[in-house]
Structure formats: C-alpha cells, structure tokens
Design an enzyme around this catalytic site. Structure first.
Site, mmCIF file in Angstrom:
data_model
loop_
_atom_site.group_PDB
_atom_site.id
_atom_site.type_symbol
_atom_site.label_atom_id
_atom_site.label_comp_id
_atom_site.label_asym_id
_atom_site.label_seq_id
_atom_site.Cartn_x
_atom_site.Cartn_y
_atom_site.Cartn_z
ATOM 1 C CG ASP A 1 -2.921 -8.397 0.499
ATOM 2 O OD1 ASP A 1 -2.226 -8.681 1.498
ATOM 3 O OD2 ASP A 1 -3.977 -7.718 0.580
ATOM 4 C CG ASP B 1 -5.261 -10.166 2.953
ATOM 5 O OD1 ASP B 1 -4.909 -10.650 1.856
ATOM 6 O OD2 ASP B 1 -4.973 -9.005 3.301
ATOM 7 C CG HIS C 1 -1.967 -1.049 1.210
ATOM 8 N ND1 HIS C 1 -2.867 -1.206 0.178
ATOM 9 C CD2 HIS C 1 -2.244 -2.034 2.104
ATOM 10 C CE1 HIS C 1 -3.661 -2.240 0.442
ATOM 11 N NE2 HIS C 1 -3.303 -2.774 1.593
ATOM 12 C CG HIS D 1 -6.731 -5.389 1.470
ATOM 13 N ND1 HIS D 1 -6.241 -6.351 2.332
ATOM 14 C CD2 HIS D 1 -7.896 -4.952 1.982
ATOM 15 C CE1 HIS D 1 -7.091 -6.482 3.348
ATOM 16 N NE2 HIS D 1 -8.102 -5.660 3.167
HETATM 17 ZN ZN LIG Z 1 -4.366 -7.296 2.441
#
Ligand SMILES: [Zn+2]
Length: 307
Positions: free
Chosen positions: A167, A245, A130, A169
């Site tokens: 991931d 995740d 991120h 996200h």
């Molecule tokens: Zn994540």
C-alpha cells in the site's frame, strides 16, 4: 495453476463513510466485479464469518473493542478522530463490517492450514493496516493482517510470518503491533512524506521491520526493493497488505505505478512464497481509491497469485 479462494461479505459493502469519502462501497463492488470477470482462473467465493472476539484479542484488548463498538451509531455517522483525520468513520453497519473483514483473514488461515488452498484473497473493507493495538485511524479499526498472523502462530504453532505491505501508505498499525516481535517480519514500501508520517528506514524494530520510504519521483523498478529482505527471513506463511494506491491514477498519492506493475509485484512475492513458505499466501485488500485502477490491478494481482 493454483486455485484461489476469495473471502468477502455484503456487510463489507454496506459500510458507509458518507458522501465524497474515498473509502467507499463502490471500491469493493468494482473489485468483486473484476474478480468475477476473470474466466481463466478457478476462483471460489466464500462469505466471511464474523470474527471471534477471543481471536481478535490476540492483538486488540477487549476494552478497546468495547469502547470502539459502543460508539457505533444507531443512525448517521460518527467520526472517530479529530481534524485533520476525522475521516475514520463509524456507521450503523460498522460492527458487522469490521468483524467480517477480520473474520475473512481468520477463516483464510483455517482454510490455508487445512491444505484446501494455498492462495487466498480477503476482499474486504474496512481495511486494517493503520489500526494500532488500541487506536483506530486511517479508515482502519481492527488490523486484519495482524490478527491473522497472531492466529496462525497461536492456533497452528507457526514460528515465522512475513507481512509484505505495498500500500502507498505506511502500515503504522502493523509496525506498532509487531515492533518488538522478531517472529513477524514487516516490510513496507510507501510514499513519504504522506499520511501517517511513520515508516522511516531507521525504524527497524528488533531487526524485523524493513521500511522503504520513497518520494513521488521514485521509479517503478525502485518499488520492488521492498522484497529484498523477505528471503532472508524465510517465512512459513506470507501475508500481503495489498493496497493499490501507488497506481498513477490514485487520488490520494503520487507514485506512478501502472496496473501491470501489481502483477509483477505479486508474482515476485509468489516466487518467495514458493521458495520458503510452501507457496502459502493470504492477501488482504487495504487501500486503492481509483475505481478503474482497482479493477485493473485486482485482475493482475489475482492472476499472479494463482501462478
Ligand atoms: Zn493506502
């Protein structure tokens, strides 16, 4: 079977985000225990060095790093972002943890290019995908995979690097860093809508960005479609942003992968690396917040990485 080198450091365990924070030290403890319990593989553990600022500067300007590190508290915790994302936190151990997490990728690149091993795993926290050029967010401060990609290009003169991000996200930071750079392929599959909200199919960069936003009812087979464009890019090295995740037990998302799916996913990436990249892969721990799932997924991830 390929040998695997795992880079990690106690400083990465010491990073403290406070009570009830999902990105907690137990994640890395469980992961290292799981790796140590795999008896069938030839795994060597090495301590991550602190990243050299000049190498980090290939992605993040020194002014950003100076600002960030000036906020590291002597005691207690400091949240970097306003609500609802006040959960990117600096603690007294943050500087060492952040630089060790990035140093793991840099030293992995050195080891990879020396020919010592072809498969490396950076068991580190804080995660990185991120982190944008000048913005920490989503528990991330320095983009570990992005710095490693830039280092591979500048030090070893590689032309094409692929970063595959499974991931759950979207890796908004990695996308932002390479959005106008056709020498780096970035492919991400991620739940949408979900933090950070970016990663639509229409976000294609200069033809080097491939986003697969998926809803919570997406099947396990659909998840593999992230890989369909990597072959066309023919990368010289593959980096993996390995978040776990998307597992059905994860508390931060609602994709229903089983632990064995991370074996299959990784195995498919290994096959691509064998076709185009001389088998060369560096994998980075990103997210994954259920301890049991992490333990199971890491075992499958490393077994596939060694294949
Ligand atoms: Zn994540």
């Amino acid at each position: 079977m390929e040998d695997i080198t795992v880079f990690s450091h106690l400083d990465c365990i010491a990073k403290d985000n406070g009570e009830n924070h999902p990105e907690r030290k137990e994640r890395l403890e469980v992961i290292l225990d799981s790796i140590k319990s795999i008896s069938q593989l030839n795994i060597s553990f090495k301590d991550s060095p602190l990243a050299d600022f000049k190498i980090v500067n290939l992605v993040h300007p020194q002014s950003y790093l100076d600002d960030l590190l000036s906020m590291v508290p002597i005691s207690g915790l400091v949240g970097l972002e306003k609500e609802p994302y006040a959960d990117t936190i600096l603690c007294p151990q943050s500087k060492e943890a952040i630089l060790r997490a990035c140093g793991a990728g840099i030293e992995s690149a050195n080891e990879l290019m020396s020919g010592e091993t072809k498969r490396l795993f950076c068991a580190v926290r804080p995660p990185g995908h991120h982190a944008e050029t000048i913005r920490a967010n989503g528990f991330c401060f320095i983009n570990n995979a992005a710095v490693t990609a830039r280092y591979l290009q500048s030090k070893f003169n590689l032309k094409k690097i692929a970063i595959i991000d499974f991931d759950v996200h979207h890796g908004n930071g990695t996308q932002e860093i390479f959005y106008k750079d056709k020498s780096v392929f970035y492919g991400s599959i991620h739940q949408h809508p979900l933090f950070p909200g970016t990663g639509m199919e229409a976000e294609t960069g200069v033809g080097n960005i491939f986003n697969a936003p998926i809803s919570s009812d997406t099947t396990r087979d659909e998840f593999m479609k992230i890989l369909k464009n990597v072959d066309l890019f023919e990368p010289e090295v593959i980096l993996i942003s390995a978040g776990f995740d998307a597992h059905k037990r994860d508390p931060l998302a609602s994709i229903n992968l089983e632990s064995e799916d991370f074996y299959t996913l990784t195995k498919n990436i290994v096959e691509i690396a064998k076709r185009h990249s001389n088998g060369r892969i560096i994998s980075f721990l990103e997210g994954g917040y259920d301890l049991q799932a992490l333990s199971e997924c890491i075992e499958g991830h490393l077994k596939a990485l060694s294949s």
